[in-house]
Each structure stands twice: as structure tokens, then as C-alpha cells.
Scaffold this active site. Structure first.
Site, PDB file in Angstrom:
ATOM      1  N   ASN A 162      49.788  13.417  54.993  1.00  0.00           N
ATOM      2  CA  ASN A 162      48.440  13.676  55.543  1.00  0.00           C
ATOM      3  C   ASN A 162      47.571  12.429  55.686  1.00  0.00           C
ATOM      4  OD1 ASN A 162      48.239  13.650  52.740  1.00  0.00           O
ATOM      5  ND2 ASN A 162      46.695  15.256  52.659  1.00  0.00           N
ATOM      6  N   GLY A 238      52.567  15.016  46.784  1.00  0.00           N
ATOM      7  CA  GLY A 238      53.263  15.897  47.719  1.00  0.00           C
ATOM      8  C   GLY A 238      53.193  17.321  47.221  1.00  0.00           C
ATOM      9  N   SER A 239      54.117  18.124  47.685  1.00  0.00           N
ATOM     10  CA  SER A 239      54.069  19.559  47.368  1.00  0.00           C
ATOM     11  C   SER A 239      54.534  19.820  45.929  1.00  0.00           C
ATOM     12  CB  SER A 239      54.958  20.318  48.354  1.00  0.00           C
ATOM     13  OG  SER A 239      56.276  19.865  48.237  1.00  0.00           O
ATOM     14  N   GLU A 260      50.682  14.167  41.851  1.00  0.00           N
ATOM     15  CA  GLU A 260      49.508  14.707  42.544  1.00  0.00           C
ATOM     16  C   GLU A 260      50.037  15.730  43.534  1.00  0.00           C
ATOM     17  OE1 GLU A 260      47.473  11.165  43.879  1.00  0.00           O
ATOM     18  OE2 GLU A 260      46.607  11.016  41.889  1.00  0.00           O
ATOM     19  N   CYS A 294      44.764  18.396  50.308  1.00  0.00           N
ATOM     20  CA  CYS A 294      45.023  19.167  49.091  1.00  0.00           C
ATOM     21  C   CYS A 294      43.756  19.672  48.413  1.00  0.00           C
ATOM     22  CB  CYS A 294      45.798  18.284  48.127  1.00  0.00           C
ATOM     23  SG  CYS A 294      45.017  16.679  47.920  1.00  0.00           S
TER      24      CYS A 294
END
Ligand code: NAD
Length: 485
Positions: A162, A238-239, A260, A294
Site C-alpha cells: 500500500n 503485511g497481512s 505490523e 491498515c
């Protein structure tokens, strides 16, 4: 810089440009056109970069803080000069609107993140001396101790799509300042800006191996960094599912981890909230990088007395958000990153409707060439719905009613995530008390802006550890206590 689709991009390992046997296409999500071909790193390239970073470590950590700071300052100077030329390419590969590309993808915050760590705060502390009794270890006396910080070693920064440059800067700036060496593995979708960063690193004259960059489309190369005994720490953004995999695989070599991960930001509106202010804040989910952030306040928990007014206001505001070509100055909602992600967000929205949510706005795919999702508002949601529990990472807002602060807090905490939450109330003290009961690494009161020096990170599935400000240095250090009598 006009975009040169035929430019031969190379990996940056041990201060050398390394051409790969294969490349893959980088697609502009607004036009679906190819903007460049990124190098496809193999597992061997990952291992080479880890070995280079390890070899460079002893020399880099031996430098004084001021000497390392001089390299970081030089890099920031180079970036000031060259980044205006990067906007076109970084805009095209990320699909960001022009305003976001200029202010948040390139320059501004990215360079600021390097500048802050040129003169990092000194983290050493001394403890009060303690009387020690005579025992089998030695005679009695006063024992003193100081607590110092050492670099962790080789840090692999594995990052999401992102905000590629600002995210990487937020990791490598404190890591380098602390004396670590780095390998950067950006997200597959938009790595070209990071290869431009490697060119700036080269121009700034960093010693070979201190910063290495590998790119690639699959998980094999970054997974090899997680497995490598030459890598001491994974700094991952990331996810949550990929984070969990890294946590598990990194255990074998006891990796230090900064994680994160995902978020499902709750925004609590108390019965005295300013609806206009809250609605402007919520609309950032749509207008700020199409919800691909996020920290976005995507889960609105609104007092029943304000519920209808809030839903109507959001519906009204959504009509003013121009969706379309992100290179036009008046566009507020650009595309999401890929076709696969667009399809995933659409399925996510449909799952809400199937579960009984009311689609107040959105739902139709915009008639545009790229991967667009219209701003979407789902009302009448219930706490257990998939759309309330999971992150969409797209321009989707869900709204749930509540009947009082205690219920609002319970609903907000009813989530696997805990990254960034928001409280809107005319009474700051009440807002503070609510914030204090939220399971959330960060809470903003009556605003959506973060303090860029405050510790950043999440509770629960949103991650482990904190960075930014002095917490960034702590994250990339080992603690060493030195005792003497
Ligand atoms: P992702 O998890 O799909 O990918 C992130 C990185 O992990 C990529 O570089 C990818 O190549 C790498 N990767 C994939 N499989 C791997 C494996 N097995 N081992 C090692 N690395 C592997 O995330 P994304 O789609 O790029 O980004 C969106 C996600 O990032 C969202 O969940 C979002 O909430 C989160 N995010 C969190 C923060 C934060 O600060 N908490 C910030 C931005 C984004």
C-alpha cells in the site's frame, strides 16, 4: 521521469546490480497497462543478500552513531533531489491518487523518517547501585549496572504494497541508525519505487551489503530470508495470515520479530459526538488510498440516537467522491491494487449483503478500465458478520448501532484485531476513558491523524512490537546489561 517500460531493473546485492534470468510485469491498476518489468529474485539471490548483509555487519556496527547518521543524512539529501522525478512511476504502480502519491508515497514522510534517525536519541540507562551480600560468588559490595543497546544484526524488511516507500523507510531508517544491516523485500505488486530507492542508496555511498534489495512475485525468496540463519530479525508489515506463517517459520532460528499486521479500526461515536466531524473522518476510508490502509476507521460503532443521521450523512458525502483516473487532481477514489484484490473486495461486500446487511451506497462495479471499487457503506450490520470481523482493505465501511459506552467498548473489543481505534465524543475526558478500555495499540480522539513519533503497533492479531520515534530504535536492538562492582 517519463515511465520507461523497457528499463532493465536489477536487484541490488552487496553494492552490485544483479540482473535476473526472469522478470514479471508490474501493472498500473488504473489502466491495466504494464509500467515495468521487475526482476524475479530466486532463493539463491535471497541467500546471497543475507550473506552480504552479514558480511557488512561488523563494519557498519563498529561505526559511531554520528558516522552512521552521516550516511543516513546523505541518503535523505539524495532523496530530496531525486524523488520529485519518481512520482509518475510510483503513482502508476501503486494506483494512488496524485495527491497521495506526491505527499505520502514519495517524499514528505518518507524522507522525514530518514531525517529523524540522523541524530537518534541515546537509549542507554544506568541503574541505581545495589548492595550485594557476600556469597559464594564473591565478597559484599555495591553493584552497579548500565543498560545498553546493541544492534540485532541482519534485518530483513518484508513489506506490503500500500505505501511501499514510506513503509520501507520506517523500517530501515531506525534499523540502520541502530547499527543493523538490511535486506529489503518489497511487495510483489509495486517494487519499482524501492529499486529507485536502491539507486539512491548507491548514490549516497553506503558500504556494500549494508542495504540490499531483492524483488519477486512469489513467497519463496522472502520465505528463504525467514529460514536463513544469517538473518537475525524479520521486520514484517503485511497481512495477519502471512505474519502468522513467518512467526511459525522464524521460530526455528529464533528470529526477532516486528510484526505490523492487519486491522479493523473501530470508530466509536458516543451520543454526544459531532456527527459532521465523525463522518468526515469515516469518509477517509473511501478517499484515502481506496481504503487500502491498515489503520482505516472501517468499523463504525454508532450510538443509536445518532445512527440514522450518520448513515444519511455518509450516504450524502459518498456522492461527492469522484472515482476514476487517479492522475486527475479532482479524483478522490482511485483503484485497488489488482484484479484479484478487486474481486476479493467485491466478494467481501456480497458476503455482507448475503448475511443481511443493508447496502446503503456502492455495490456496482464502476465502468472504468482498471480495478475500481465504488465507495461502499453497509448498515444494519451485526457483530458476528464476516464484514464486521474481517478486513476488506478496500473502500468499505460497516456500521453497527450501540446503546451506551459500555456496549460500544464491548463491540469494539469483539475483534481479533487491535491496531488503531477512534473515539468521537464532545467530552474529551469521556473519550479518554473509553480509549483506555480499548484493546488497541493506538487510539485517536475526535480525529484520524496519528502522531508520527508515538509508538505504533497492534494488539492481538494486529501484530507484535512497536516502532516509530525512540520505539523504532528499541525494536531494532538487543538489550545488554553491564554490571560492575
Ligand atoms: P501480504 O501479507 O500479502 O504481503 C506482504 C509481504 O509478505 C509481501 O512482500 C509478500 O511478498 C511477503 N510474503 C508473502 N508470503 C510470504 C512468506 N511465506 N514468507 C515471507 N514473506 C511472504 O500483504 P499485502 O497484501 O501486501 O498488504 C496488505 C496487508 O498489510 C493488510 O492486511 C494490511 O492491514 C497490512 N498492513 C499493515 C500495516 C501495519 O502497520 N500494521 C501497514 C500496512 C499494511
Amino acid at each position: 521521469m517519463t515511465i520507461d517500460v523497457d528499463k532493465v531493473w536489477k536487484l541490488y546485492i552487496n553494492g552490485e546490480w544483479v540482473e535476473t534470468d526472469s522478470t514479471y510485469d508490474i501493472i498500473d491498476p488504473a489502466t491495466t497497462k504494464v509500467v515495468g518489468r521487475a526482476p524475479e529474485a530466486t532463493v539463491q539471490h535471497a541467500l546471497d543478500s543475507a550473506a552480504a548483509a552479514k558480511d557488512a555487519l561488523a563494519g557498519w556496527k563498529r561505526l559511531s552513531t554520528a558516522e552512521r547518521g552521516a550516511y543516513i543524512a546523505k541518503l535523505a539529501d539524495v532523496l530530496e533531489e531525486v524523488t520529485p522525478d519518481w512520482v509518475e512511476l510510483v503513482q502508476a504502480e501503486t494506483g494512488a491518487t496524485m495527491k497521495i502519491a506526491k505527499t505520502l508515497q514519495v517524499s514528505g514522510q518518507m524522507i522525514e523518517r530518514f531525517r529523524y534517525y540522523v541524530n537518534p536519541p541515546d537509549l542507554r540507562e544506568s541503574l541505581l547501585p545495589q548492595p550485594a551480600e557476600a556469597n559464594a560468588l564473591g565478597p559484599a559490595g555495591l553493584i552497579s549496572a548500565t543498560v545498553t543497546r546493541q544492534p540485532v544484526g541482519v534485518v530483513a524488511a518484508i513489506t506490503p504494497y500500500n505505501f511501499p516507500l514510506t513503509n520501507v523507510a520506517g523500517k530501515i531508517a531506525p534499523a540502520l541508525a541502530m547499527g543493523n544491516t538490511c535486506i529489503i523485500k518489497p511487495a510483489p505488486q509495486d517494487p519499482l519505487g524501492i529499486l529507485l530507492l536502491a539507486e539512491a542508496v548507491d548514490r549516497a555511498g553506503f558500504p556494500p551489503g549494508v542495504i540490499n534489495v531483492i524483488t519477486g512475485s512469489g513467497p519463496e525468496a522472502p520465505a528463504a530470508l525467514v529460514d536463513s540463519p544469517n538473518v537475525n530479525m524479520i521486520s514484517f508489515t503485511g497481512s495477519s495470515p502471512v505474519g502468522a506463517k513467518i512467526f511459525e517459520n522464524g521460530g526455528k532460528t529464533m528470529k526477532r520479530l516486528l510484526m505490523e499486521l492487519g486491522g479493523k479500526g473501530a470508530l466509536i461515536m458516543a451520543d454526544d459526538a459531532d456527527v459532521g466531524a465523525a463522518v468526515s473522518a469515516i469518509a477517509t476510508v473511501w478517499g484515502f488510498h481506496s481504503g487500502q490502509i491498515c489503520t482505516a476507521p472501517t468499523r463504525v460503532i454508532c450510538h443509536r440516537s445518532k445512527y440514522d443521521e450518520t448513515v444519511e450523512s455518509l450516504k450524502g458525502i459518498s456522492g461527492f467522491l469522484k472515482v476514476g483516473d487517479p492522475t486527475l487532481d479532482d479524483t478522490l477514489v482511485g483503484p485497488v491494487i489488482t484484479e484479484t484484490h478487486r474481486d476479493r473486495v467485491e466478494e467481501f461486500i456480497q458476503s455482507g449483503v448475503d448475511a443481511g446487511a443493508t447496502m446503503v451506497v456502492g455495490g456496482e462495479r464502476p465502468d472504468l478500465p482498471g480495478y475500481f471499487v465504488a465507495p461502499t457503506l453497509l448498515a444494519d450490520c451485526t457483530p458476528d458478520m464476516h464484514v464486521v470481523q474481517e478486513e476488506a482493505f478496500g473502500p468499505v465501511v460497516v456500521v453497527l448501532p450501540h446503546d451506551g459506552d459500555d456496549e460500544a467498548i464491548e463491540l469494539a473489543n469483539n475483534s481479533d484485531y487491535g491496531l488503531f481505534s477512534y473515539v468521537f465524543s464532545a467530552d474529551q475526558t469521556r473519550a479518554y476513558r473509553i480509549a483506555n478500555q480499548l484493546e488497541s495499540g493506538n487510539v485517536a480522539l475526535n480525529c484520524v491523524q496519528p502522531h508520527m513519533r508515538a509508538p505504533f503497533g497492534g494488539y492481538k492479531m494486529s501484530g507484535i512490537g512497536r516502532d516509530r520515534g525512540r520505539w523504532g530504535l528499541e525494536a531494532y536492538s538487543e538489550i545488554q546489561a553491564i554490571n560492575w562492582m
